[in-house]
Each structure stands twice: as structure tokens, then as C-alpha cells.
Design a protein around this motif. Structure first.
Motif, PDB file in Angstrom:
ATOM      1  N   LYS A   1      -0.710   0.102   5.432  1.00  0.00           N
ATOM      2  CA  LYS A   1      -0.566   1.447   5.308  1.00  0.00           C
ATOM      3  C   LYS A   1      -1.047   1.724   7.000  1.00  0.00           C
ATOM      4  O   LYS A   1      -0.092   2.542   7.501  1.00  0.00           O
ATOM      5  CB  LYS A   1      -1.748   2.141   4.461  1.00  0.00           C
TER       6      LYS A   1
ATOM      7  N   GLU B   1       0.796  -1.275   0.021  1.00  0.00           N
ATOM      8  CA  GLU B   1      -0.215   0.155   0.158  1.00  0.00           C
ATOM      9  C   GLU B   1       0.935   1.224  -0.051  1.00  0.00           C
ATOM     10  O   GLU B   1       0.389   2.294  -0.470  1.00  0.00           O
ATOM     11  CB  GLU B   1      -0.929   0.087   1.246  1.00  0.00           C
ATOM     12  N   ILE B   2       2.043   1.084   0.593  1.00  0.00           N
ATOM     13  CA  ILE B   2       2.999   2.112   0.572  1.00  0.00           C
ATOM     14  C   ILE B   2       3.933   1.986  -0.586  1.00  0.00           C
ATOM     15  O   ILE B   2       4.569   0.806  -0.570  1.00  0.00           O
ATOM     16  CB  ILE B   2       3.823   2.410   1.996  1.00  0.00           C
TER      17      ILE B   2
ATOM     18  N   ASP C   1       1.691   6.688  -0.793  1.00  0.00           N
ATOM     19  CA  ASP C   1       1.001   5.521  -0.660  1.00  0.00           C
ATOM     20  C   ASP C   1       0.703   5.174  -2.170  1.00  0.00           C
ATOM     21  O   ASP C   1       0.729   5.876  -3.293  1.00  0.00           O
ATOM     22  CB  ASP C   1      -0.449   5.480  -0.122  1.00  0.00           C
TER      23      ASP C   1
END
Lengths: 179, 307
Positions: B266, B240-241, B284
Motif C-alpha cells: 500500500k 494490500e490494495i 485497500d
């Protein structure tokens, strides 16, 4: 008779102000619950310790933010809010879109005041720009270096040759990137 | 006088910038740093058949005696694995080797994959036992360590009131003392989208900064894309990051925390960084920035460093 009345008024006032503060607190908490985008910037530093004897701590609802769950609580004493705690709201400023600034040209032109670029494992920019500025500066100092392939980031896998490249003093070099 | 030196080690270019050093001192400092990097590479490389790590990685199933340094590094990895409930796991070495990234060659991963929980330690005798088919990769800790130790060595010959230096090892940066004209070092964060662009800049002094991302080291294996940061709990999940930058006193901490931020969800990544209190800057998978006040306090406007 009069003392009885004033005692009641006192009680009433205590009750009244307690109720008002609680309503304000609840309103506050429910306002924070609204969109995350409006999450306010840094929370105030925790208050100096106060006499908490006889105080009651009331926790608000637990709710989720992208930064984790947030649980607010207030401590009330004698009808006054003596402490507000936002234990798990991270002090994140509102999110913004990561806007890229092209620096390659600026670095080449010597117009950027940047000494290094932090990037993922093998970054062309970190290497290229720092090496180029290194070359530029070395050249400015009257040294010559021959850079070899610094053109693009390689996907790792192949280990780069371990050839130390040091700048030896040599003949005069021309340089237009000096900053 | 600003001196620049570059050498290659651990498969990355290491660039040292020194301010207020004589050319001779700069050479000496570089030599010290290079020696340290070479030592770390020789001990901990998963790319060198003769490294101590490879000795351990090929001793599967039997107790294997290691040096204190390697023992500590593996223990540290196991602690991080426990903290992240296995999202980070040094056993990732096997997965990477099966993609053809690092040794052993032609490695075929055994299912189920052995995890950090399968490792056995003998603290008194410095012995480690790997499961059959288990390959360890502690790189996420080791690179930062090498920078820190090299930084310490150069620091010994630096008067940080009048001099300064920066070690940039493939994008992980350690700064000490001052840059020219008594100013701090301006360090930018690379854009995950465009290697020729930056998305933030900070003024640093006497601290380390590392950026981890999924956007650089990776490749394709049997038609499937992979990258070097693998969440061992759910290897198929997309991070997600996409870019994580962390500032810390040591590069080891900065690098480790930045790598973990990529591996964790995240929510978990931000919660972990918030607990640590370290300045962080995350992007993100939707291109949104998440940073804390501690990072904002270090930031310098990009416009101000561009001209």
C-alpha cells in the motif's frame, strides 16, 4: 547610550521573534504528527520563489503515514518564516469506507447516467450493463439483437469465443429501457 | 445519434459507443478497432499457440528473433520490473501457466523461478533469450496499448468538438470527444465486493481509465487460491490494495499503473502514484478508499448519475 539600548532592543526583538516563530513551527509540526486520520486535505501550492539569501532551512522530524514518509521543513529568514515545505505528504483526503451503490437495477431501468464501468479484467457489470444499454438503444432505433450469455462473470481461463456481434437493422423492436 | 458496437477479442468483450457517427462510420470505426485488437492478440497472446509471443516463449535457452513491437513490449516490461524491484515481473507467465491459466499446457514451474534479470537482449539484432522454463506474460502492458492504438484509429475519423466515442475493453476505458448533449462521459468504478455496484463515478474526456483488482481473474490450483496479479517477489503475500483505478492520457499507462498498485505494498503503491501525479482511487483490504485531489476533481457525485 540611547543608541546602545535601541541596538540591544533590536537584537532582542530579532531574537524574540525568531524564537516565537520557531516555537510556532515546532508546534505545528508536532500537531501534524498526531493521528493520520486527521491528515488535512490538499496542501497549499508551493509559494512563489522568494529571496532566500541568508535564510535557514530547518527540517522537522521524519514520520510515517500510510501514504509514505513525510518530512516537513521551514525556511526562516530574519526571524520570519518565508517558506514551509511538506515535500512528501500526499494530498490525500481522509480515507473513507468504500460505499457501494447498487446500479444494476438503475441501469436496467435506464435511470443511470453512466456510460461505462471501469472494473477488473472481466466484469459482468461493465459487460452486462453496457451491452444491455446497447441492446436497449439499438432496440430503440428499431433494431433487434439476440444477446447470448451475458448473465455472469466467468472466471477467466477459458477464452471467450471471438464472435463479433454487430447490430444489424431489422424489424421493429419493443423497448422499455430507453433513456 | 449514438451507435453501439461490440466484438470479442483477447478473451474480453470490447464495447464501442460512438456519438454523432452515422451507422456506416460506426461500422467502419469498429472494423478498424477490431482489426487492431486482432493484430495485438495474434502477436502478444499467451493463449494462442500461433502467436509471436508463444514463439518466443518456446525458444528457451536460445537467441530468438522478434519483431520491433514485441521487443519494445518486453523491454518495457523489464523496465517496469526494475522500477518495482521485481514485484512486477513478466516471468509471471510461468506461474500462471503452472496454474493452467494460458499456454503452455501442463506446464511445470522450475524452481528457482527465472526472473527478468535472467533475460538477455541483443538490441541491434532484436534478439531475446529466455532462460529454460521461463515464460513471459506482457498482458499488463499490451491490453492498454491495443485500446490506445484502436482509439487513435477511431480518433482519426472523429471531430472531437462535435463527436465522441468510448472504447470499453473488459473494464478498461478510453474516452474521446463528447457524449450526448456536449457532456463528458460518466464512468463509474466497480465495487470489488459486488459486481452490480459502483463505488465512485468520474466525468472523463479524452483520457483513459483502468481498474485492476484481485477480485475477478483467478481460480484454484491444487486446493490453493490464486489470482492473475502475482507479486513475483513474494508470490504468497496477499495484496494490500484490492482495487486500483487510475486515470491517464493513455490506457496503457492507466492499466499498467493500476496493475502495479495491486502488486506493490500500500505504501509503495501510493508513493508511486503520488510521484506520477495521475488521478487514482484505491480500495485497500479493509475497504478504505485512498484517492488524491486529482481524482476528486474528476468525480461526480454518485447520486447525481443515478437518477
Amino acid at each position: 547610550m540611547i543608541s546602545f539600548l535601541s541596538k540591544n532592543i533590536q537584537k532582542f526583538l530579532v531574537f524574540f521573534f525568531t524564537a516565537i516563530s520557531l516555537i510556532l513551527v515546532v508546534m505545528g509540526v508536532s500537531r501534524i504528527k498526531k493521528p493520520v486520520v486527521t491528515a488535512e486535505v490538499p496542501q497549499p501550492a508551493p509559494q512563489a520563489p522568494v529571496d532566500t539569501q541568508g535564510a535557514t532551512t530547518i527540517a522537522g522530524d521524519n514520520y510515517q503515514t500510510p501514504w509514505g514518509s513525510a518530512l516537513a521543513s521551514v525556511t526562516v529568514k530574519d526571524g520570519k518564516v518565508i517558506a514551509v515545505k511538506m515535500p512528501s505528504i500526499p494530498p490525500s483526503p481522509p480515507s473513507v469506507y468504500a460505499e457501494p451503490f447498487l446500479v444494476d437495477q438503475a441501469l436496467k431501468a435506464g435511470g443511470a447516467n453512466i456510460q461505462g464501468v471501469s472494473g477488473a479484467t472481466y466484469t459482468s457489470l461493465a459487460f452486462k450493463s453496457s451491452l444491455e444499454s446497447a441492446i436497449a438503444k439499438a432496440a430503440a432505433q428499431g433494431q433487434t439483437i439476440t444477446p447470448n450469455t451475458t448473465t455472469s462473470a466467468q472466471t477467466a481461463g477459458a477464452v471467450k469465443p471471438s464472435v463479433p456481434r454487430q447490430y444489424r437493422d431489422d424489424d421493429e423492436g419493443e423497448n422499455e429501457w430507453d433513456d | 445519434m449514438t451507435e453501439h458496437r461490440v466484438f470479442h477479442s483477447m478473451g474480453i468483450p470490447v464495447h464501442i459507443t460512438m456519438v454523432g457517427f452515422s451507422a456506416q462510420d460506426a461500422n467502419q470505426a469498429t472494423q478498424k478497432a477490431e482489426t487492431i485488437f486482432k493484430e495485438y492478440d495474434l502477436r502478444f497472446s499467451r493463449f494462442k499457440p500461433e502467436s509471436e509471443l508463444m514463439g518466443l516463449n518456446t525458444s528457451n535457452g536460445a537467441w530468438h528473433k522478434v519483431s520491433v513491437d514485441l521487443f519494445r513490449v518486453i523491454k518495457r516490461c523489464v523496465a517496469l520490473a526494475a522500477e518495482t524491484d521485481g514485484a512486477f515481473d513478466p516471468s509471471v507467465g510461468g506461474v500462471l501457466a503452472s496454474y493452467g491459466y494460458g499456454l503452455p499446457e501442463h506446464f511445470v514451474l522450475r524452481e528457482p523461478i527465472a526472473t527478468y534479470r535472467d533475460l538477455a537482449f541483443n538490441d541491434r539484432e532484436l534478439l531475446i533469450r529466455l532462460e529454460p522454463g521461463q515464460i513471459l506474460e506482457p498482458a499488463c502492458v499490451v491490453k492498454g496499448m491495443a485500446i490506445d492504438v484502436a482509439g487513435k484509429a477511431v480518433l482519426e475519423m472523429t471531430d472531437i468538438k462535435k463527436q465522441g466515442f468510448m472504447i470499453n475493453a473488459g473494464g478498461d476505458i478510453f474516452t474521446a470527444g463528447i457524449f450526448e448533449n456536449n457532456t463528458p462521459w460518466n464512468i463509474a468504478v466497480q465495487s470489488p465486493e459486488n459486481p452490480n455496484a459502483i463505488v465512485a463515478a468520474v466525468a472523463l474526456q479524452n483520457r483513459g481509465m483502468a481498474t485492476s483488482g484481485t477480485y475477478q481473474t483467478g481460480g484454484e490450483h491444487k486446493g490453493k487460491k490464486w489470482q492473475h496479479l502475482v507479486n513475483m517477489k513474494s508470490p504468497e503475500s496477499a495484496p494490500e490494495i484490492t482495487s486500483a483505478t487510475v486515470v491517464a492520457t493513455t490506457c496503457e499507462q492507466a492499466d499498467t499503473e493500476a496493475s502495479l498498485a495491486i502488486l506493490l505494498s500500500k505504501t509503495d503503491a501510493i508513493a508511486r502514484l503520488e510521484r506520477s501525479g495521475l488521478p487514482y482511487f484505491l480500495i485497500d483490504n479493509k475497504g478504505m478508499v485512498h484517492k488524491n485531489a486529482a481524482f476528486a476533481a474528476l468525480e461526480v457525485p454518485i447520486e447525481s448519475v443515478m437518477e
